[in-house]
Structures are given as structure tokens and as C-alpha cells.
Design a protein around this motif. Structure first.
Motif, mmCIF file in Angstrom:
data_model
loop_
_atom_site.group_PDB
_atom_site.id
_atom_site.type_symbol
_atom_site.label_atom_id
_atom_site.label_comp_id
_atom_site.label_asym_id
_atom_site.label_seq_id
_atom_site.Cartn_x
_atom_site.Cartn_y
_atom_site.Cartn_z
ATOM 1 N N THR A 122 0.843 -1.194 0.000
ATOM 2 C CA THR A 122 0.000 0.000 0.000
ATOM 3 C C THR A 122 0.876 1.240 0.000
ATOM 4 O OG1 THR A 122 -1.675 -1.172 1.329
ATOM 5 C CG2 THR A 122 -1.864 1.232 1.173
ATOM 6 N N CYS A 138 -4.636 6.647 -0.133
ATOM 7 C CA CYS A 138 -3.979 5.337 -0.218
ATOM 8 C C CYS A 138 -4.197 4.705 -1.583
ATOM 9 C CB CYS A 138 -4.531 4.393 0.854
ATOM 10 S SG CYS A 138 -4.403 5.007 2.537
ATOM 11 N N PRO A 140 -3.657 0.949 -2.845
ATOM 12 C CA PRO A 140 -3.231 -0.438 -2.651
ATOM 13 C C PRO A 140 -2.786 -1.051 -3.973
ATOM 14 C CG PRO A 140 -5.613 -0.299 -2.678
ATOM 15 C CD PRO A 140 -5.109 1.115 -2.758
ATOM 16 N N ILE A 148 -5.880 -1.982 3.727
ATOM 17 C CA ILE A 148 -5.621 -0.589 4.100
ATOM 18 C C ILE A 148 -5.846 -0.384 5.596
ATOM 19 C CG2 ILE A 148 -6.335 1.805 3.734
ATOM 20 C CD1 ILE A 148 -7.048 1.050 0.876
#
Length: 227
Positions: A122, A138, A140, A148
Motif C-alpha cells: 500500500t 492510499c 493499494p 488498508i
């Protein structure tokens, strides 16, 4: 419950997944796939998933061939997913990559390990919204369960409202904000701001999200890897 259609294509559609709805039917409650099929009047194929506590952009294929192609894009990590999360804790780092194997823990939870056999990956950066509240953006690179949520907890910044890994609130403040991909040589970017949650409706968050939408605050190394 009325689902919001975000984007429609002959081969797939994107809807807004509300919080509190699982992907599959359970305990007498219809899962999101069946709800969408009933509302939109067509057979749908699931090509990826969001946790029950997570809101945001969700893709469904409209036929088996499209489902195979989109599933391959997800498995090849060719679909760029961008999530938003809020935390009331200061992270160990403001930005970086979180990488490690994930293992089952107690009562359906997961934990991040230092080993790298089949790691969850991530990338993230964070921005201060106001005193005691931080926004995490974020991306991933893999699709592990609770990825996450576990990653941010490992940085000392559990997601606000995540009763499994953090502190209670009116919702878990994790939202699938944007997906971008190429399908049959055509580029698509589908985006939806979060609708539910008192903290997501604060003016300080809304202003910060507008600045992100306008291209501000994105780190250089992210801008170089938009695809």
C-alpha cells in the motif's frame, strides 16, 4: 435502498456502494450484487469487493466475457484504486509504502508481518485537515482482505471509526474514491466523493478534497505513476 449508478457502459457499470451493505447476502439481508440486479434489472458479475464498512466506487460486469477481462485487470494490478481514510492519530510517517505479509489474527482480524513472501503493498500520503484529524490518500497495489485498515494501523494511525482496528465512531472512515483503468484501449476514470459520515461532511474535509481533485497536494512520485 436505492443505489446510485455512477457510470454505465455496455460491458460494465459502476455504482456507489453505501456503508453497511455486504457484497453477499447474509442473515436474511440481500447482498449488494442482488440489490443491484433487482434495481437495475440485469444480471451482474462481481469483479472486485469492498468491505461492508467501506463506501465508494464499485464495478460490476454486465456479461461473463467482460467479467473475465476486468477480473484479469484487477489480478494484474492494472486498475489503479485510490482510497480516502481519516484518522485522529499522527502516523509514524507522513507518506511512504507499507509492505508485508498479512496473517489471520483473532476474531476475523488480520495483522501485518515483517516477512515478504506474498506481501500486501500500500502506497500512501497524508495531509492535516485540522487539529487532531488527518486525511490519508492510499493506493493499494494488492487486494488483500482488510489491507488498508491493517496498513494504517501498522503506521500508528488506525482509521477513525474502525471498531475492529481503531476507535468507534458513526462509521468507518474508509472510502473507495477513484478507480482508473484502460478497457479495450479506452481510458476510464470513475470517481465519487463520500456521502455518509459526519467527519466526511465537515467543511475542512470537503475543502481538502476539492484541492486534491484540482491536482494539489499530490506528491511528485505519485504524479509520475498515474497509470
Amino acid at each position: 435502498m436505492t443505489l446510485q449508478r455512477l457510470f454505465d457502459h455496455p460491458d460494465f457499470m459502476a455504482i456507489y456502494k453505501p456503508i453497511g451493505v455486504g457484497m453477499h447476502s447474509e442473515s436474511g439481508e440481500l447482498g449488494l450484487q442482488l440489490l443491484a440486479e433487482q434495481q437495475f434489472g440485469l444480471k451482474l458479475w462481481m469483479v472486485h469487493r469492498l468491505d461492508k464498512v467501506t463506501s465508494g466506487v464499485l464495478l460490476f460486469a454486465k456479461h461473463a466475457e467482460a467479467a473475465a477481462q476486468l477480473s484479469n485487470l484487477f489480478s494484474e494490478q492494472s486498475i489503479q484504486k485510490t482510497y480516502l481514510a481519516l484518522s485522529q492519530s499522527k502516523p509514524k510517517r507522513k507518506q511512504g509504502r507499507i509492505k508485508g505479509d498479512m496473517a489471520a489474527a483473532r476474531n476475523g482480524s488480520y495483522k501485518l508481518l515483517k516477512t515478504q513472501s506474498n506481501p500486501a503493498i500500500t502506497d500512501f500520503f497524508s495531509l492535516s485537515i485540522e487539529l487532531g484529524l488527518r486525511l490519508f490518500v492510499c493506493r493499494p497495489k494488492t487486494g488483500k482482505t482488510h489491507q488498508i485498515r491493517v496498513a494504517l494501523k501498522s503506521e500508528g494511525a488506525a482509521i477513525l471509526g474502525d471498531q475492529r482496528y481503531g476507535q468507534p465512531s458513526d462509521r468507518t472512515y474508509l472510502h473507495a474514491w477513484r478507480i482508473a483503468f484502460q478497457y479495450q484501449k479506452e481510458a476510464f476514470q470513475i470517481e465519487a466523493a463520500p456521502l455518509e459520515g459526519e467527519w466526511f461532511n465537515k467543511n475542512t474535509f470537503i475543502d481538502k478534497l476539492k484541492q486534491l481533485e484540482n491536482g494539489n497536494y499530490w506528491p511528485e512520485h505519485w504524479l509520475k505513476n498515474q497509470n
